[in-house]
Design an enzyme around this catalytic site. Structure first.
Site, short mmCIF file in Angstrom:
data_model
loop_
_atom_site.label_atom_id
_atom_site.label_comp_id
_atom_site.label_asym_id
_atom_site.label_seq_id
_atom_site.Cartn_x
_atom_site.Cartn_y
_atom_site.Cartn_z
N ILE A 75 0.82 -1.22 0.00
CA ILE A 75 0.00 0.00 0.00
C ILE A 75 0.86 1.27 0.00
CG2 ILE A 75 -2.11 -0.97 1.01
CD1 ILE A 75 -1.13 0.25 3.72
N GLU A 99 -0.23 -4.06 9.84
CA GLU A 99 0.40 -4.97 10.79
C GLU A 99 -0.56 -4.98 11.97
OE1 GLU A 99 3.03 -6.89 10.62
OE2 GLU A 99 3.61 -6.24 8.62
N SER A 100 -0.97 -6.18 12.41
CA SER A 100 -2.12 -6.22 13.32
C SER A 100 -1.87 -6.88 14.67
CB SER A 100 -3.27 -6.97 12.62
OG SER A 100 -2.95 -8.35 12.51
N THR A 148 -9.61 -0.05 15.01
CA THR A 148 -9.70 -0.93 16.17
C THR A 148 -10.13 -0.17 17.43
OG1 THR A 148 -8.33 -2.26 17.68
CG2 THR A 148 -7.19 -0.54 16.47
N ASP A 149 -10.69 -0.91 18.38
CA ASP A 149 -11.05 -0.29 19.66
C ASP A 149 -9.81 0.01 20.51
OD1 ASP A 149 -10.33 -2.91 20.39
OD2 ASP A 149 -12.23 -3.37 21.38
N GLU A 150 -8.64 -0.56 20.10
CA GLU A 150 -7.44 -0.36 20.93
C GLU A 150 -6.99 1.09 20.95
OE1 GLU A 150 -4.37 -3.20 20.90
OE2 GLU A 150 -5.72 -4.87 20.47
N TYR A 174 1.29 -0.81 18.27
CA TYR A 174 0.22 -1.13 17.30
C TYR A 174 -0.93 -0.13 17.43
CZ TYR A 174 -4.14 -3.25 15.68
OH TYR A 174 -5.36 -3.45 15.09
N LYS A 178 -2.32 2.67 14.72
CA LYS A 178 -3.70 2.71 14.21
C LYS A 178 -4.33 4.06 14.53
CE LYS A 178 -5.80 -0.12 12.42
NZ LYS A 178 -5.93 -0.53 11.00
N ASN A 203 -12.38 -7.24 19.30
CA ASN A 203 -11.64 -8.45 18.89
C ASN A 203 -12.48 -9.37 18.03
OD1 ASN A 203 -10.15 -7.49 21.33
ND2 ASN A 203 -8.92 -9.30 20.88
N LYS A 213 -2.94 -15.27 17.18
CA LYS A 213 -3.94 -14.57 17.99
C LYS A 213 -4.58 -15.57 18.95
CE LYS A 213 -3.20 -10.87 15.49
NZ LYS A 213 -3.90 -10.40 14.31
P1 NAD Z 1 -4.11 -9.65 9.45
O1 NAD Z 1 -2.79 -9.41 10.07
O2 NAD Z 1 -4.71 -11.00 9.51
O3 NAD Z 1 -4.05 -9.24 7.90
C1 NAD Z 1 -3.40 -8.09 7.45
C2 NAD Z 1 -3.26 -8.20 5.93
O4 NAD Z 1 -2.64 -7.00 5.47
C3 NAD Z 1 -2.38 -9.36 5.48
O5 NAD Z 1 -2.98 -10.02 4.41
C4 NAD Z 1 -1.09 -8.69 5.06
O6 NAD Z 1 -0.39 -9.40 4.06
C5 NAD Z 1 -1.61 -7.35 4.56
N1 NAD Z 1 -0.59 -6.31 4.60
C6 NAD Z 1 0.24 -6.00 5.65
N2 NAD Z 1 1.06 -5.00 5.30
C7 NAD Z 1 0.72 -4.64 4.02
C8 NAD Z 1 1.19 -3.65 3.13
N3 NAD Z 1 2.19 -2.82 3.48
N4 NAD Z 1 0.61 -3.54 1.91
C9 NAD Z 1 -0.40 -4.39 1.56
N5 NAD Z 1 -0.87 -5.36 2.36
C10 NAD Z 1 -0.32 -5.48 3.58
O7 NAD Z 1 -5.07 -8.56 10.07
P2 NAD Z 1 -6.62 -8.64 10.47
O8 NAD Z 1 -6.72 -9.23 11.82
O9 NAD Z 1 -7.36 -9.24 9.34
O10 NAD Z 1 -6.96 -7.09 10.60
C11 NAD Z 1 -7.38 -6.37 9.43
C12 NAD Z 1 -7.63 -4.93 9.84
O11 NAD Z 1 -8.64 -4.89 10.83
C13 NAD Z 1 -6.41 -4.24 10.44
O12 NAD Z 1 -6.39 -2.91 9.98
C14 NAD Z 1 -6.66 -4.27 11.95
O13 NAD Z 1 -6.06 -3.17 12.58
C15 NAD Z 1 -8.17 -4.18 11.98
N6 NAD Z 1 -8.82 -4.82 13.16
C16 NAD Z 1 -8.54 -6.11 13.49
C17 NAD Z 1 -9.22 -6.70 14.55
C18 NAD Z 1 -8.97 -8.14 14.95
O14 NAD Z 1 -9.49 -8.58 15.96
N7 NAD Z 1 -8.20 -8.91 14.19
C19 NAD Z 1 -10.17 -5.97 15.26
C20 NAD Z 1 -10.42 -4.65 14.90
C21 NAD Z 1 -9.73 -4.08 13.83
O1 DAU Z 2 -9.36 -5.19 20.07
C1 DAU Z 2 -9.10 -5.34 18.70
C2 DAU Z 2 -7.72 -5.92 18.52
O2 DAU Z 2 -7.80 -7.29 18.89
C3 DAU Z 2 -7.20 -5.79 17.10
O3 DAU Z 2 -7.05 -4.43 16.79
C4 DAU Z 2 -5.86 -6.51 16.93
O4 DAU Z 2 -5.44 -6.47 15.59
C5 DAU Z 2 -6.04 -7.95 17.35
O5 DAU Z 2 -4.81 -8.62 17.28
C6 DAU Z 2 -6.61 -8.03 18.76
O6 DAU Z 2 -5.64 -7.57 19.73
P1 DAU Z 2 -5.43 -8.34 21.13
O7 DAU Z 2 -4.08 -8.04 21.62
O8 DAU Z 2 -6.58 -8.10 22.02
O9 DAU Z 2 -5.55 -9.86 20.59
P2 DAU Z 2 -4.69 -11.19 20.92
O10 DAU Z 2 -5.44 -12.31 20.27
O11 DAU Z 2 -3.27 -11.02 20.60
O12 DAU Z 2 -4.86 -11.30 22.49
C7 DAU Z 2 -6.13 -11.37 23.08
C8 DAU Z 2 -5.89 -11.43 24.59
O13 DAU Z 2 -5.31 -12.69 24.92
C9 DAU Z 2 -4.94 -10.38 25.11
O14 DAU Z 2 -5.38 -9.96 26.39
C10 DAU Z 2 -3.61 -11.11 25.23
C11 DAU Z 2 -4.03 -12.53 25.56
N1 DAU Z 2 -3.16 -13.60 25.04
C12 DAU Z 2 -2.84 -13.59 23.72
C13 DAU Z 2 -2.04 -14.56 23.20
C14 DAU Z 2 -1.65 -14.54 21.73
C15 DAU Z 2 -2.74 -14.63 25.87
O15 DAU Z 2 -3.07 -14.64 27.08
N2 DAU Z 2 -1.95 -15.61 25.36
C16 DAU Z 2 -1.57 -15.62 24.04
O16 DAU Z 2 -0.82 -16.53 23.62
#
Ligand code: NAD
Ligand code: DAU
Length: 380
Positions: A75, A99-100, A148-150, A174, A178, A203, A213
Site C-alpha cells: 500500500i 500490521e495487526s 480498532t477499539d485499541e 500497534y 492505528k 476483537n 492470535k
Molecule cells: P491480518 O494481520 O490477519 O491481515 C493483514 C493483511 O494485510 C495481510 O494479508 C497482510 O499481508 C496485509 N498487509 C500487511 N502490510 C501490508 C502492506 N504494506 N501492503 C499491503 N498489504 C499489507 O489482520 P486482520 O486481523 O485481518 O486485521 C485487518 C484490519 O482490521 C487491520 O487494519 C486491523 O487493525 C483491523 N482490526 C482487526 C481486529 C482483529 O481482531 N483482528 C479488530 C479490529 C480491527
Molecule cells: O481489540 C481489537 C484488537 O484485537 C485488534 O485491533 C488486533 O489487531 C487484534 O490482534 C486483537 O488484539 P489483542 O491483543 O486483544 O488480541 P490477541 O489475540 O493477541 O490477544 C487477546 C488477549 O489474549 C490479550 O489480552 C492477550 C491474551 N493472550 C494472547 C495470546 C496470543 C494470551 O493470554 N496468550 C496468548 O498466547
C-alpha cells in the site's frame, strides 16, 4: 437514520469498483468472500503484500469470479496505487491492510509505523489524487478505514464501554500506529473533502485468523498437545465478535453510514482470557467425545487419550503494557445503521473450532512454513 443529501453512498444496486487492501488477511479475506457473495455485480480488486499474515489460500474460489483481481503489492507503493485507481476506475476503498499483532508491535514496532501510518497515508494520497479535482473522477467515492477499539486505550472494571467520543489513548505501538492512521483519515476528510468513514471494532475471531492470535492459537495448540500460554493471570477482558458480523457492520457503514463519521462495531460479549481458554478446552473435549475419529487425526491432543485439554494451560509472563479491558458501545451503529451481530459466542466459537478441524492443512501449512516456501516459488 440521519441522512445528508449528497453524502449517502450509492444505492445497493449500483455497481462499485472496490479496492480491498489486506484482502488476503483474516478479516479482509472474510470481507472479500462476503462482498463477492452479496454484491456479485461489483468489481473487487485485492491489494495485499502477502506478509507473514497474508495468505493467498484465504481467497481461493474467488478466481472463478469474472470481476475479481488480485494484486501482490504494498500500500506504500504510490505508482502501483495510481495505476490501480486508473485501470479499475475505483470508486471505493476498504482499507484493512495493516500490521495487526500487538505482541509483534512490542518487539518490532518499525513495520507498524511503515504500513499502518505511512502506508495508510500513501493510500489516502492516491485516493485524493484519483478522486478530487479531476474531470474523470467518479461522482461518489468512499474511503473506508478499518480500525480498532485499541485506539481508545484500556478500561477499568466499572468504566463505561468505548463510544465514538471516547478520547484516544493508545497504549501499544500497534494501537498508536492505528490511532495515527485514524487521525490521517479524519484529516483528509476535514482538509480536502475526501469522503471517508472509519469503523473501530473489537476483537474478531473466526476462519482464516492467523494462529498467533488468542483463539486460533489455543485451538491449534490444544489439537497438537502444546502448552496454552495465558498471559499474566488471564483476567484481561476483550469484547469478542464473530468475523462475519464485523463484515456485515462494515457493509452497513459503506451503504448507510454518513461520510466523515466514525462507527464503533462490537459484540456486546466481554470475556476474560482465562474463561475463553477454558471454554475452548471444554469444547474440544466435547467434540473429541462426540467424534471418536478425531483421536486418530490428532493423536497428540490430550483429548485423544481422554485427558482434559485444560491440563495444557500454562501461565506465562504478561505482555508489556497489557491493556486490561476493552469494551465497545455499539449504540450508534445499532440505532443509526440497524447493526446487530447474528452470531453469539457459543455459535461463533463452535463454528471456529469446526473450521479449524476441517482445515487442518491450512493451519499446518501456515505453522510449519510450507505455505511460505510455496509462496516464494509462486509469488516473487
Ligand atoms: P491480518 O494481520 O490477519 O491481515 C493483514 C493483511 O494485510 C495481510 O494479508 C497482510 O499481508 C496485509 N498487509 C500487511 N502490510 C501490508 C502492506 N504494506 N501492503 C499491503 N498489504 C499489507 O489482520 P486482520 O486481523 O485481518 O486485521 C485487518 C484490519 O482490521 C487491520 O487494519 C486491523 O487493525 C483491523 N482490526 C482487526 C481486529 C482483529 O481482531 N483482528 C479488530 C479490529 C480491527
Ligand atoms: O481489540 C481489537 C484488537 O484485537 C485488534 O485491533 C488486533 O489487531 C487484534 O490482534 C486483537 O488484539 P489483542 O491483543 O486483544 O488480541 P490477541 O489475540 O493477541 O490477544 C487477546 C488477549 O489474549 C490479550 O489480552 C492477550 C491474551 N493472550 C494472547 C495470546 C496470543 C494470551 O493470554 N496468550 C496468548 O498466547
Amino acid at each position: 437514520m440521519r441522512t445528508v443529501p449528497g453524502f449517502r453512498f450509492v444505492t445497493q444496486k449500483s455497481m462499485r469498483s472496490l479496492l480491498v487492501t489486506g484482502g488476503a488477511g483474516f478479516i479482509g479475506a472474510n470481507f472479500v468472500h462476503y462482498w463477492a457473495a452479496n454484491y456479485p455485480q461489483d468489481r473487487i480488486v485485492v491489494l495485499d503484500a502477502l506478509t507473514y499474515a497474508g495468505n493467498i489460500a484465504n481467497l481461493s474460489g474467488l478466481e472463478q469470479n469474472s470481476d475479481y483481481y488480485f494484486t501482490h503489492g504494498d500500500i506504500a507503493d504510490t505508482e502501483l496505487l495510481s495505476s490501480l485507481f486508473a485501470e479499475h476506475k475505483l470508486d471505493t476503498v476498504v482499507h484493512f491492510a495493516a500490521e495487526s499483532h500487538v505482541d509483534r508491535s512490542i518487539h518490532e514496532p518499525d513495520a507498524f509505523i511503515q504500513t499502518n501510518v505511512i502506508g495508510t497515508h500513501s493510500l489516502l494520497r492516491a485516493a485524493r489524487e484519483a478522486w478530487l479535482g479531476r474531470d474523470d473522477a467518479p461522482a461518489i467515492h468512499r474511503f473506508h478505514h478499518v480500525s480498532t477499539d485499541e485506539v481508545y486505550g484500556t478500561l477499568g472494571a466499572d468504566d463505561p464501554a468505548f463510544t465514538e467520543r471516547t478520547p484516544y489513548s493508545p497504549n501499544s505501538p500497534y494501537a498508536a500506529s492505528k490511532a495515527a492512521s485514524d487521525h490521517l483519515v479524519r484529516a483528509y476528510h476535514h482538509t480536502y473533502g475526501l469522503q471517508v468513514t472509519t469503523s473501530n471494532c473489537s476483537n474478531n475471531y473466526g476462519p482464516f485468523q492467523f494462529p498467533e492470535k488468542l483463539i486460533p492459537l489455543m485451538i491449534v495448540n490444544a489439537l497438537t498437545g502444546k502448552p496454552l500460554p495465558v498471559y499474566g493471570d488471564g483476567s484481561n477482558i476483550r469484547d469478542w465478535l464473530y468475523v462475519a458480523d464485523h463484515c456485515h457492520g462494515i457493509e452497513l457503514v459503506l451503504t448507510e453510514g454518513l461520510v466523515g463519521e466514525v462507527y464503533n462495531i462490537g459484540g456486546n460479549n466481554e470475556r476474560c482470557n482465562l474463561d475463553i481458554v477454558n471454554d475452548i478446552c471444554r469444547r474440544i473435549d466435547a467434540v473429541f467425545n462426540a467424534r471418536p475419529n478425531l483421536a486418530a487425526l490428532f493423536p497428540d491432543a490430550p483429548a485423544a487419550s481422554g485427558q482434559q485439554t485444560e491440563s495444557l494451560i500454562t501461565f506465562v509472563k504478561d505482555r508489556l503494557g497489557h491493556d486490561w479491558r476493552y469494551a465497545i458501545d455499539a449504540t450508534r451503529a445499532e440505532t443509526e445503521l440497524n447493526y446487530a451481530p447474528q452470531d453469539n459466542f457459543d455459535s461463533g466459537l463452535d463454528r471456529t473450532i469446526d473450521w479449524m478441524l476441517a482445515n487442518e492443512s491450512w493451519w499446518r501449512a501456515v505453522m510449519d512454513g510450507s505455505y511460505r516456501d510455496w509462496l516464494k516459488k509462486n509469488y516473487t
